[in-house]
Scaffold this active site. Structure first.
Site, PDB file in Angstrom:
ATOM      1  N   CYS A  29      -1.581 -32.086  80.022  1.00 21.84           N
ATOM      2  CA  CYS A  29      -0.329 -31.389  80.313  1.00 21.84           C
ATOM      3  C   CYS A  29       0.487 -32.138  81.355  1.00 21.84           C
ATOM      4  CB  CYS A  29      -0.621 -29.970  80.786  1.00 21.84           C
ATOM      5  SG  CYS A  29      -1.726 -29.882  82.209  1.00 21.84           S
ATOM      6  N   GLU A  59       0.688 -22.097  82.621  1.00 21.73           N
ATOM      7  CA  GLU A  59       0.953 -23.527  82.721  1.00 21.73           C
ATOM      8  C   GLU A  59       1.066 -24.029  81.294  1.00 21.73           C
ATOM      9  OE1 GLU A  59      -0.883 -27.231  82.111  1.00 21.73           O
ATOM     10  OE2 GLU A  59      -2.216 -26.424  83.650  1.00 21.73           O
TER      11      GLU A  59
END
Length: 703
Positions: free
Chosen positions: A308, A269
């Site tokens: 994120c 990720e």
């Protein structure tokens, strides 16, 4: 502070926890990386793994960790997660105290700490509710591979035989660890945690609490505090790596020979230029506009934008760009108080480190050089609320004001390719819904996007237009503005990850993430052998039929201690009459023509004339297989997978065969669940209906 969480950072070196013991290097202080308070610059600790035997760490997980977790069933492991969540819940304030040092406010810390604990609770619940109390998970229906049914196949999941290595980013030192640890633990795979250096001392404190709880089996959790550059050298096809961080680091790790050629499972990720799209209908003065602005500002300021999932591209109708910039600026001015997070009233803290502050400023300057304009905010060092309560610049602090950029060239490569990992967002104008979709897609793959509109057609066009470019889409409007978990908050029930630039990986997603830590295997054999392998009875496997002359052999007379897979009862035939059908129709009100009108029923291609109600047959079946006296069967709590296959006209007869298919003792209760395979047949042995009966059965009887 005197708590374990506070004491853990008083040593010179942040310790690692390996081989079921705390470890620090000897004489490595000169080579250690320094860790400082994000708000004050105060030296907190140092980090080093000089001399750590990484091969031994991996070996310990594969042997001791695998063995100790393998002694527990899925339900037992899930229950331990619940116990661990309850334990950590009682120590949150201690963790908050450390979290403040990372620049996180109380709200930021709650997102990280409470969010991580919430993941443990969720997987503790879902593991017991949705998975069997065994080591094997059966997936999908049985496939018959021979005409006579003696050769069949299906898929099963079993845990991978290695370790789950998690390499985490600095922004969520608690949630980032626990959201990876929970599904691995339920699957039965030991975890090795490698946190980021700037905030790893918070992870260490939480690991210390987890170990001191006494809940975790030996070898199930290890912590590497510091560099682990050669860790992938020790891994092979048995192991899994879950990475969160920059795309450049992810690409470096993915190119490791043990990943490329050695079969190490790798999920990542990474960088993500997430978008929020404001619908054309959601102009100023609408509830959607207000909700949109709140969302953008929240994503810019929670964790100081170091998420994120933060909104990097705010995509709005071209004629609303100025309105949106002004509204963002007004809300920041009104709601955001920048300063030391330990001071009451501060709502936005510092970036994680001075190095991170430099990276964000450099990224903004790069964006400006590429055509962006700072429309609100500044790169100047801000005055902030200090620990004494006054406002001043803090030279050693990592503080940055929120910054909003605008662009003339809405397709500028830098706009859609450079991420400033801090309190920064660009407001971008679009001319049509189609162009909004195109702009969102220029991010080349993102973790999440928000579509904010109250128009169903716009929601449909935008969501389906961008879905394949995103791992998650939040559709925000007036109906869910107050109940939504928000753009930037992954929930453990749903997938977290995204395609392309976002890494192409997948985490969370409920039970799906447990299965990420397991191997799916196709097994083939006879029904008896597949029953032996899975612990689930398969059609065609041996049954142990009750003796009609001996009521005590009826499977409903057996407690879980006595009941065995394959124990069964087969009833006598019972004839269905027209009077039975008519009476059931009148009593239930179900007078559908197939049960009441001979001519109309006969004209239906599925029926020979009037037929019995399916639910009449299921009700009769219960009467045919039940043992009515008090006994170990405590309750019937449902049917699953009911299918009606052959109609039953008046004059036909039915019988039922009930077989113990799966037995699931509940770890914390004096009873368990039994799933029974039920088959209703007619007098010609044609299958009328199939379904599963679910009952609760006492572990011992008399109880």
């Amino acid at each position: 502070m005197t708590t374990a969480a506070a004491q853990s950072i008083q040593t010179t070196i942040v310790p690692s926890y390996v081989l079921d013991a705390w470890w620090t290097p000897e004489g490595a202080a000169g080579k250690a990386a320094e860790v400082r308070d994000a708000s004050t610059g105060e030296l907190l600790a140092a980090v080093s793994t000089e001399g750590l035997d990484l091969a031994a760490v991996v070996r310990h997980g594969r042997t001791v960790g695998q063995s100790s977790l393998g002694k527990l069933t899925i339900h037992e492991r899930a229950l331990k997660l619940k116990e661990l969540a309850q334990f950590l819940n009682g120590h949150r304030e201690q963790i908050y105290e450390l979290s403040y040092k990372t620049g996180a406010t109380k709200l930021d810390s709650m997102v990280d700490v409470d969010g991580g604990i919430g993941v443990l609770f969720t997987f503790g619940s879902k593991g017991r509710r949705e998975l069997p109390n065994s080591q094997v998970i059966v997936e999908g229906p049985l496939e018959t591979l021979s005409r006579d049914g003696s050769f069949v196949g299906e898929h099963i999941y079993s845990r991978i035989p290695g370790v789950a290595v998690q390499i985490n980013a600095f922004n969520f030192p608690v949630w980032g660890m626990l959201e990876k640890f929970a599904p691995a633990f339920v699957a039965g795979v030991p975890t090795i945690v490698k946190p980021a250096t700037p905030t790893g001392y918070v992870t260490e404190a939480v690991v210390r609490l987890m170990i001191e709880s006494g809940i975790l089996p030996a070898g199930s959790l290890q912590l590497i505090s510091g560099s682990a550059r050669t860790l992938l050298d020790e891994l092979d096809y048995r192991d899994m790596v879950s990475f969160t961080g920059s795309a450049s680091t992810a690409n470096l790790l993915k190119s490791h020979p043990n990943v490329v050629h050695g079969g190490v499972r790798f999920t990542s990720e990474t960088d993500s230029l997430n978008a929020a799209i404001l619908g054309p209908d959601a102009g100023p003065g609408t509830p959607e506009f207000d909700a949109f602005i709140r969302s953008v500002v929240t994503e810019m300021t929670v964790k100081a934008g170091q998420k994120c999932t933060a909104i990097r591209r705010t995509i709005v109708p071209k004629d609303m760009v100025d309105d949106v910039v002004a509204a963002i600026g007004a809300r920041v001015t009104d709601k955001v108080v920048l300063g030391d997070p330990r001071v009451e009233g501060v709502t936005m803290g510092a970036l994680a480190s001075v190095g991170q502050l430099k990276d964000v400023r450099d990224a903004v300057e790069s964006l400006v050089a590429s055509g962006g304009r700072i429309a609100w905010g500044s790169l100047e060092a801000p005055e902030v609320v200090t620990s004494g309560g006054s406002k001043a610049a803090v030279p050693d602090g990592a503080f940055m004001s929120p910054v909003v950029l605008t662009w003339d060239d809405v397709r500028a490569p830098a706009l859609h390719g450079t991420e400033a990992f801090g309190p920064v967002s660009s407001v971008v104008g679009y001319s049509s819904v189609e162009e909004a979709v195109e702009l969102a897609a220029l991010g080349a793959g993102s973790l999440v996007a928000t579509v904010c509109t109250n128009d169903p057609e716009t929601a449909h066009a935008l969501t389906l237009g961008i879905a394949s470019h995103h791992g998650r889409v939040l559709v925000l409007n007036r109906e869910d503005a107050r109940t939504s978990t928000g753009h930037g908050s992954p929930v453990p029930h749903l997938v977290h990850g995204g395609p392309g630039r976002a890494g192409g990986g997948e985490e969370l997603g409920g039970i799906r993430s447990v299965k990420h830590h397991m191997q799916r295997t196709a097994i083939q054999g006879s029904p008896n052998m597949l029953t032996a392998v899975t612990g689930v009875w398969h059609k065609g496997a041996d049954r142990h039929l009750a003796d009609p002359a001996n009521p005590e052999t009826h499977p409903f007379r057996k407690s879980l201690a006595e009941l065995r897979i394959g124990d069964a009862v087969r009833s006598e035939l019972r004839q269905v009459t027209l009077e039975d059908i008519t009476r059931f129709a009148n009593e239930t009100g179900d007078t559908f023509y197939a049960h009441t009108n001979e001519e109309a029923a006969a004209a239906n291609p599925f029926f020979p004339g009037i037929v019995a109600h399916g639910y009449l047959l299921v009700s009769w079946a219960a009467g045919l297989f039940v043992s009515p006296e008090p006994g170990p069967v405590l309750a019937n709590y449902g049917l699953e997978n009911l299918r009606f296959l052959t109609p039953v006209p008046a004059g036909d007869s039915i019988r039922v065969t009930l077989t113990a298919k799966q037995i699931t003792p509940r770890v914390t209760d004096e009873y368990g669940e039994v799933c029974w395979d039920a088959v209703i047949e007619n007098q010609n042995d044609e299958i009328v209906a199939t379904y599963d009966v679910l009952t609760l059965v006492a572990k011992e009887w008399p109880a």
